[in-house]
Write a protein that holds these residues in place. Sequence first.
Motif, short mmCIF file in Angstrom:
data_model
loop_
_atom_site.label_atom_id
_atom_site.label_comp_id
_atom_site.label_asym_id
_atom_site.label_seq_id
_atom_site.Cartn_x
_atom_site.Cartn_y
_atom_site.Cartn_z
N GLU A 164 0.82 -1.21 0.00
CA GLU A 164 0.00 0.00 0.00
C GLU A 164 0.86 1.27 0.00
N SER A 165 0.47 2.19 -0.87
CA SER A 165 1.05 3.54 -0.89
C SER A 165 -0.13 4.49 -1.05
N ASN A 166 -0.92 4.61 0.02
CA ASN A 166 -2.26 5.18 -0.09
C ASN A 166 -2.29 6.68 -0.30
N HIS A 167 -1.46 7.42 0.45
CA HIS A 167 -1.63 8.87 0.42
C HIS A 167 -0.32 9.63 0.59
N ASP A 168 -0.32 10.82 0.05
CA ASP A 168 0.72 11.81 0.33
C ASP A 168 0.25 12.60 1.55
N GLU A 169 1.05 12.62 2.59
CA GLU A 169 0.59 13.22 3.85
C GLU A 169 0.23 14.69 3.70
N GLN A 170 1.00 15.43 2.93
CA GLN A 170 0.71 16.85 2.76
C GLN A 170 -0.61 17.05 2.03
N MET A 171 -0.85 16.27 0.98
CA MET A 171 -2.12 16.36 0.27
C MET A 171 -3.29 16.03 1.18
N LEU A 172 -3.11 15.00 2.02
CA LEU A 172 -4.19 14.60 2.92
C LEU A 172 -4.46 15.69 3.97
N ARG A 173 -3.40 16.21 4.57
CA ARG A 173 -3.57 17.19 5.66
C ARG A 173 -4.20 18.49 5.16
N THR A 174 -3.92 18.89 3.94
CA THR A 174 -4.42 20.17 3.41
C THR A 174 -5.62 19.97 2.50
N GLY A 175 -6.06 18.73 2.33
CA GLY A 175 -7.15 18.44 1.40
C GLY A 175 -8.52 18.64 2.00
N PRO A 176 -9.57 18.28 1.26
CA PRO A 176 -10.95 18.59 1.64
C PRO A 176 -11.60 17.61 2.62
N TYR A 177 -10.93 16.53 2.97
CA TYR A 177 -11.54 15.56 3.87
C TYR A 177 -11.84 16.19 5.23
N PRO A 178 -12.92 15.78 5.88
CA PRO A 178 -13.19 16.25 7.25
C PRO A 178 -12.12 15.76 8.21
N PHE A 179 -11.99 16.48 9.31
CA PHE A 179 -10.90 16.21 10.26
C PHE A 179 -10.91 14.77 10.76
N ASP A 180 -12.10 14.24 11.10
CA ASP A 180 -12.18 12.89 11.65
C ASP A 180 -11.70 11.85 10.65
N LEU A 181 -12.00 12.04 9.37
CA LEU A 181 -11.56 11.10 8.35
C LEU A 181 -10.05 11.19 8.15
N LYS A 182 -9.53 12.41 8.17
CA LYS A 182 -8.07 12.57 8.07
C LYS A 182 -7.39 11.85 9.23
N ARG A 183 -7.92 12.03 10.43
CA ARG A 183 -7.32 11.41 11.61
C ARG A 183 -7.37 9.90 11.49
N ARG A 184 -8.49 9.36 10.98
CA ARG A 184 -8.61 7.92 10.81
C ARG A 184 -7.56 7.39 9.83
N ILE A 185 -7.38 8.05 8.70
CA ILE A 185 -6.43 7.60 7.68
C ILE A 185 -5.00 7.65 8.20
N LEU A 186 -4.69 8.69 8.98
CA LEU A 186 -3.34 8.87 9.50
C LEU A 186 -3.03 8.01 10.72
N SER A 187 -4.06 7.39 11.30
CA SER A 187 -3.88 6.62 12.52
C SER A 187 -3.22 5.27 12.24
N GLU A 188 -2.91 4.56 13.33
CA GLU A 188 -2.32 3.23 13.20
C GLU A 188 -3.32 2.19 12.71
N HIS A 189 -4.57 2.59 12.55
CA HIS A 189 -5.60 1.69 12.01
C HIS A 189 -6.13 2.21 10.68
N GLY A 190 -5.32 3.03 10.01
CA GLY A 190 -5.76 3.66 8.77
C GLY A 190 -5.08 3.09 7.54
#
Length: 260
Positions: A164-190
């Motif tokens: 898996e190479s799911n996301h670019d962290e900078q794109m995710l952090r500054t992108g349109p996703y709501p905060f809770d979804l960003k946190r889920r993707i960046l977590s150890e269960h994401g």
Amino acid sequence: MARFCSLYSSSSGNSTYLGMAGEGVLVDVGVSLKKLKEACEFQNIDLESIKGVFITHEHNDHVKGLKPFLSKYKVPVFSSAETLEALISCGNIPAGAECVPVTGDVEIGNIKVKAFHTSHDTPVSLGYRFALPDERVISVCTDLGYVSDEVLSGIMKSDLVLLESNHDEQMLRTGPYPFDLKRRILSEHGHLSNTMCAETATSLLSGGTTRFVLGHLSHENNTPDKAYAETFKSLDMCGARINIDYTLTVAGDKNKMIRL
């Protein structure tokens, strides 16, 4: 000769084929049966040669087409007991289908399979290591928040790894996703970032892996160029030469067949 093909790989749907001529398996069926048939016909894969389906976890992008597939092709479906139970209760497995809980090593035809746990936001999520009759080893490892010792041990010394190479962290952090979804993707269960994927690929290279396929890219938070560049840079810094010491591809829809 061992064969591997990412039929579909993204946040929208995932399905992977691997095997030998006349015998193969699928990992996940996260697209419609019609789309799966189209991709297999494009690759000259005979669906009648599929001996079984291995499911990583119950999210829709991995099981969307499972019930229609099992209704037409009477093959066993393998996964954790918890995942199989969830799929049955949700109606994603047709009545009468053969369900095989994966509790240790599994043999299907001439293919030996070992499962390992991945960290994702489901009760149980698995990756798989496949040892083929020609002694080639192919591992499938997506949907994980981090690379545990169990995961690294499970995929180490594979000839080919779908990682898996799911996301670019900078794109995710500054992108349109709501905060809770960003946190889920960046977590150890994401999901695994490009950077973490690249670090893992470097470890795998030292263990003898020579074919890297980057998968499960987010449409919104990544690009194929960014994913490729991050892992290429990491491997290049080790002194490895592209297309000499290793190959690197980005999985998408209807990718080319890789022959090992």
